[in-house]
Design a protein around this motif. Structure first.
Motif, mmCIF file in Angstrom:
data_model
loop_
_atom_site.group_PDB
_atom_site.id
_atom_site.type_symbol
_atom_site.label_atom_id
_atom_site.label_comp_id
_atom_site.label_asym_id
_atom_site.label_seq_id
_atom_site.Cartn_x
_atom_site.Cartn_y
_atom_site.Cartn_z
ATOM 1 N N GLU A 10 10.087 8.168 -23.816
ATOM 2 C CA GLU A 10 10.056 8.624 -22.429
ATOM 3 C C GLU A 10 8.842 8.044 -21.710
ATOM 4 O O GLU A 10 7.744 7.967 -22.264
ATOM 5 N N ILE A 11 9.048 7.622 -20.447
ATOM 6 C CA ILE A 11 7.975 7.055 -19.642
ATOM 7 C C ILE A 11 7.861 7.812 -18.329
ATOM 8 O O ILE A 11 8.803 8.476 -17.896
ATOM 9 N N GLU A 12 6.702 7.686 -17.701
ATOM 10 C CA GLU A 12 6.492 8.357 -16.423
ATOM 11 C C GLU A 12 7.315 7.676 -15.340
ATOM 12 O O GLU A 12 7.415 6.445 -15.286
ATOM 13 N N VAL A 13 7.906 8.474 -14.473
ATOM 14 C CA VAL A 13 8.725 7.973 -13.384
ATOM 15 C C VAL A 13 7.917 8.004 -12.094
ATOM 16 O O VAL A 13 7.393 9.052 -11.706
ATOM 17 N N PHE A 14 7.792 6.833 -11.446
ATOM 18 C CA PHE A 14 7.127 6.748 -10.159
ATOM 19 C C PHE A 14 8.177 6.626 -9.055
ATOM 20 O O PHE A 14 9.301 6.218 -9.297
ATOM 21 N N SER A 15 7.782 6.963 -7.844
ATOM 22 C CA SER A 15 8.703 6.920 -6.717
ATOM 23 C C SER A 15 8.431 5.707 -5.841
ATOM 24 O O SER A 15 7.293 5.259 -5.713
ATOM 25 N N LEU A 16 9.484 5.192 -5.244
ATOM 26 C CA LEU A 16 9.361 4.133 -4.261
ATOM 27 C C LEU A 16 9.347 4.783 -2.881
ATOM 28 O O LEU A 16 10.270 5.517 -2.533
ATOM 29 N N ARG A 17 8.302 4.530 -2.119
ATOM 30 C CA ARG A 17 8.169 5.160 -0.800
ATOM 31 C C ARG A 17 9.368 4.876 0.095
ATOM 32 O O ARG A 17 9.810 5.739 0.858
ATOM 33 N N ASP A 18 9.922 3.662 -0.003
ATOM 34 C CA ASP A 18 10.940 3.223 0.951
ATOM 35 C C ASP A 18 12.312 3.792 0.591
ATOM 36 O O ASP A 18 13.193 3.102 0.066
ATOM 37 N N MET A 19 12.495 5.073 0.917
ATOM 38 C CA MET A 19 13.685 5.836 0.554
ATOM 39 C C MET A 19 15.002 5.120 0.845
ATOM 40 O O MET A 19 15.878 5.054 -0.023
ATOM 41 N N PRO A 20 15.213 4.555 2.054
ATOM 42 C CA PRO A 20 16.511 3.932 2.330
ATOM 43 C C PRO A 20 16.786 2.702 1.468
ATOM 44 O O PRO A 20 17.929 2.255 1.372
ATOM 45 N N ALA A 21 15.737 2.156 0.847
ATOM 46 C CA ALA A 21 15.893 0.962 0.029
ATOM 47 C C ALA A 21 16.229 1.277 -1.417
ATOM 48 O O ALA A 21 16.921 0.492 -2.068
ATOM 49 N N GLN B 50 0.833 -1.201 0.000
ATOM 50 C CA GLN B 50 0.000 0.000 0.000
ATOM 51 C C GLN B 50 0.867 1.251 0.000
ATOM 52 O O GLN B 50 1.637 1.497 0.924
ATOM 53 N N GLY B 51 0.787 2.052 -1.042
ATOM 54 C CA GLY B 51 1.553 3.294 -1.129
ATOM 55 C C GLY B 51 3.015 3.105 -1.462
ATOM 56 O O GLY B 51 3.806 4.037 -1.325
ATOM 57 N N LEU B 52 3.404 1.908 -1.938
ATOM 58 C CA LEU B 52 4.822 1.639 -2.183
ATOM 59 C C LEU B 52 5.353 2.349 -3.414
ATOM 60 O O LEU B 52 6.391 3.013 -3.373
ATOM 61 N N PHE B 53 4.663 2.227 -4.537
ATOM 62 C CA PHE B 53 5.181 2.698 -5.824
ATOM 63 C C PHE B 53 4.168 3.658 -6.428
ATOM 64 O O PHE B 53 3.206 3.258 -7.085
ATOM 65 N N VAL B 54 4.368 4.956 -6.156
ATOM 66 C CA VAL B 54 3.358 5.968 -6.471
ATOM 67 C C VAL B 54 4.028 7.246 -6.971
ATOM 68 O O VAL B 54 5.247 7.364 -6.998
ATOM 69 N N ARG B 55 3.207 8.209 -7.342
ATOM 70 C CA ARG B 55 3.751 9.503 -7.766
ATOM 71 C C ARG B 55 4.178 10.342 -6.569
ATOM 72 O O ARG B 55 5.228 10.962 -6.585
ATOM 73 N N GLU B 56 3.337 10.366 -5.551
ATOM 74 C CA GLU B 56 3.602 11.203 -4.376
ATOM 75 C C GLU B 56 3.619 10.324 -3.122
ATOM 76 O O GLU B 56 2.589 10.100 -2.488
ATOM 77 N N PRO B 57 4.767 9.778 -2.749
ATOM 78 C CA PRO B 57 4.817 8.838 -1.625
ATOM 79 C C PRO B 57 4.743 9.525 -0.272
ATOM 80 O O PRO B 57 5.129 10.686 -0.113
ATOM 81 N N ASP B 58 4.257 8.777 0.727
ATOM 82 C CA ASP B 58 4.371 9.213 2.114
ATOM 83 C C ASP B 58 5.826 9.096 2.549
ATOM 84 O O ASP B 58 6.650 8.485 1.870
ATOM 85 N N ARG B 59 6.151 9.669 3.707
ATOM 86 C CA ARG B 59 7.476 9.462 4.276
ATOM 87 C C ARG B 59 7.672 7.968 4.550
ATOM 88 O O ARG B 59 6.747 7.270 4.947
ATOM 89 N N PHE B 60 8.867 7.488 4.330
ATOM 90 C CA PHE B 60 9.114 6.051 4.432
ATOM 91 C C PHE B 60 8.835 5.500 5.829
ATOM 92 O O PHE B 60 8.440 4.338 5.992
ATOM 93 N N GLU B 61 9.028 6.311 6.880
ATOM 94 C CA GLU B 61 8.848 5.804 8.245
ATOM 95 C C GLU B 61 7.384 5.514 8.569
ATOM 96 O O GLU B 61 7.079 4.918 9.618
ATOM 97 N N SER B 62 6.458 5.885 7.668
ATOM 98 C CA SER B 62 5.041 5.567 7.891
ATOM 99 C C SER B 62 4.812 4.055 7.949
ATOM 100 O O SER B 62 3.826 3.595 8.526
#
Length: 585
Positions: free
Chosen positions: A240-251, A155-167
């Motif tokens: 060109e493709i859309e870039v999504f973010s991984l919530r888990d920043m340290p990973a 849930q919320g792992l691979f999205v455009r606007e991620p929550d902070r990873f510590e969530s």
């Protein structure tokens, strides 16, 4: 979330050959890397053409000296901005090496004990377990991917606007561990996110700020950063493709270039020093590249250090190889070193089609660098392939049935005297050889078995460990669990009554399956997912029951052992999986 065998398995089309022959060395002077540069330039050009890779940058390091660094292709194809050594890319899971290094640094300061329970450093961490007598989750087994934690919290792992990873710390309290710690290699982005939260807790400052102050600044990594939403151009077959973010920043959320990552490798070769700056102790740098799981029950030669992978790239004569890839859906990277010879390579790309290429280039780079520096030369002649033979009666018995594999549920039938496989919507044949190993052929149109270049180096065998029938896969020096034979299990009545199509509740800000089905198939409870981004792939996962209301994904290793819950019944039936809720259609 690198896995070289998995990538090879879904690459079922032969790549075209390159018309230009490779350069040949004219002399072998120790310390002369000119042939290395010429050969790698030729290889990179070939790989980019064959795989339609838009941009690649590479750096080679010999101890404290940069041998060569160069960009190929484009950082920005639309605006014709060429790739250079300074081009910033998404480095993906190379981030995990840095997170592990930060944990070791804090351990040196007495702020983190990597062999004590993670909860000692992060008291708010808790997760349910079905293994009450198992050892605790520790920073050490997180760093070597033997924590038993789920691979991801979806849930919320691979999205455009991620929550902070510590969530994730609060969000996983109702989840279960997938395996007992120190049992099986199970790559975990979630584990690295939790370790990052512990680093943040014991250091007293945000993870990204700590990494900048303690690593990037003293190492002169001026273009590197951990960011919640890493923005960089990415391409699929030069589009060109859309870039999504991984919530888990340290990973995985590291932005960097090959110049900066070259500085990190120099620090590793200098036993933790960067000029006058002491980043890590010599003991820590050595421990990070020491195999941690040699005596674990399910190793099969898939060795891991702390942060570093210690198998997957083989350089005969070069001693141990420590590496880490960075595989995201939009781009791939590889950093690899020969610690005993103080040689290293880093390759960053901006293309989704570069996964196999970055590993191939890194392997060749280390091989050529080793020869140039030491004179150690490997025999370029490939070993002779053992002759094919018919399956034995025992092989037909062992392989007949349902298997969980790296590409999902596989049905293997031996009724025609051959070992025929249906998996991920495709048909294959396992062919035994006189040496006791099996190879994979692709069954064209489900009938004729043909060799495919991507499968040529994959060898399979069967092993029995801890009451499990396991298919072990091997490519070069890399071995790992390829699949497990599934035993029949009873499907709980409540799940029987709620088979059917499901949809995700709420909007998912990221790639989403367009079909989700829970069904019975040959006595198994099976989940089926189809993603529009990969139209030729049908993902099927088997489950086995642990209670009337809970089943877990069958099999061993990464992405397995996750819990699926049934909530409600009839028209109100819902499923819960890794934080995602699904409603019956």
């Amino acid at each position: 979330m690198p896995n070289r065998l998995a990538s090879l398995l879904v690459a079922i089309i032969l790549l075209a050959g390159c018309a230009t022959p490779p350069p040949v060395a004219t002399r072998n002077t120790r310390g002369d890397y000119s042939h290395t540069q010429k050969y790698l330039s030729w290889l990179i050009d070939r790989e980019m053409a064959q795989n339609e890779i838009t941009g690649i940058s590479i750096a080679l390091v010999d101890d404290q000296k940069v041998i060569w660094q160069q960009g190929f292709g484009y950082a920005d194809l639309e605006n014709k901005i060429e790739a250079t050594p300074d081009t910033v890319y998404r480095a993906g899971s190379i981030a995990k090496v840095f997170t592990a290094a930060a944990a070791m640094q804090l351990a040196e300061q007495g702020k983190l004990d990597i062999d004590q329970p993670l909860s000692a450093a992060l008291p708010e961490f808790t997760i349910k377990t079905r293994f009450p007598n198992a050892a605790p989750v520790t920073p050490r087994n997180i760093m070597c991917h033997h924590s038993g934690l789920p691979s991801n919290f979806l849930q919320g792992l691979f999205v455009r606007e991620p929550d902070r990873f510590e969530s994730v710390v609060a969000n996983i309290r109702d989840e279960y561990q997938a395996f007992p710690p120190n049992y099986v290699f199970s790559y975990s982005n979630l584990g690295m996110a939790l370790l990052g939260a512990a680093i943040q807790k014991v250091s007293g400052e945000p993870f990204d700020r700590y990494m900048d102050r303690q690593f990037f600044q003293p190492l002169g990594m001026r273009h590197s950063s951990f960011v919640p939403r890493p923005i960089a151009k990415a391409y699929d077959r030069n589009k060109e493709i859309e870039v999504f973010s991984l919530r888990d920043m340290p990973a995985a959320n590291l932005l960097s270039n090959v110049v900066d990552l070259g500085n990190f490798m120099k620090m590793q070769f200098a036993d933790g020093k960067a000029g006058e700056n002491r980043i890590l102790s010599a003991a820590s740098t050595h421990e990070m590249v020491r195999i941690q799981n040699k005596n674990f029950p399910m190793t099969f030669g898939q060795y891991v250090g702390l942060g570093w992978m210690m198998s997957g790239i083989d350089v005969p004569g070069g001693g141990s190889v420590a590496s880490h890839g960075g595989s995201l859906p939009d781009s791939h990277s590889m950093m690899a070193i020969l610690p005993e010879h103080k040689l290293g390579v880093v390759i960053l790309s901006n293309s989704s089609s570069s996964h196999v290429a970055v590993s191939k280039i890194a392997t060749e780079a280390l091989r050529l660098m080793l020869e140039a520096k030491t004179g150690i030369r490997q025999d370029a002649t490939p070993p002779a392939r053992a002759a094919e033979r018919a399956p034995t009666t025992e092989e037909l018995r062992q392989f007949d049935g349902n298997f969980d594999t790296m590409v999902g549920l596989a049905r293997i039938s031996t009724k025609n005297g051959q070992i025929d496989v249906e998996a991920a919507g495709h048909h294959f044949r396992l062919v035994p050889h006189e040496d006791g190993l099996l190879t994979i052929k692709y069954r064209l149109f489900g009938m004729m078995a043909v060799r495919v270049g991507a499968f040529e180096d994959i060898h399979l065998s069967m092993a029995n460990v801890d009451g499990r029938q396991i298919i072990v896969g091997r490519i070069g020096a890399e071995s790992l669990i390829f699949g497990e034979k599934l035993k029949p299990t009873k499907i709980p009545e409540r799940f029987w009554n709620n088979l059917g199509h499901y949809e995700i509740i709420g909007k998912i800000d990221g790639p989403t399956p367009d079909r989700l089905l829970l069904k019975e198939d040959n006595g198994l409870l099976v989940g089926e997912a189809h993603f529009p981004e990969v139209p030729d792939l049908l993902l099927q996962i088997a489950f086995h029951a642990v209670s009337d209301n809970e089943v877990v994904t069958a099999g061993l290793g990464t992405g397995r052992g996750d819990t699926l819950r049934l909530i409600g019944a009839g028209d109100e039936a819902m499923l819960g999986f890794s934080g995602i809720q699904l409603r019956k259609k």
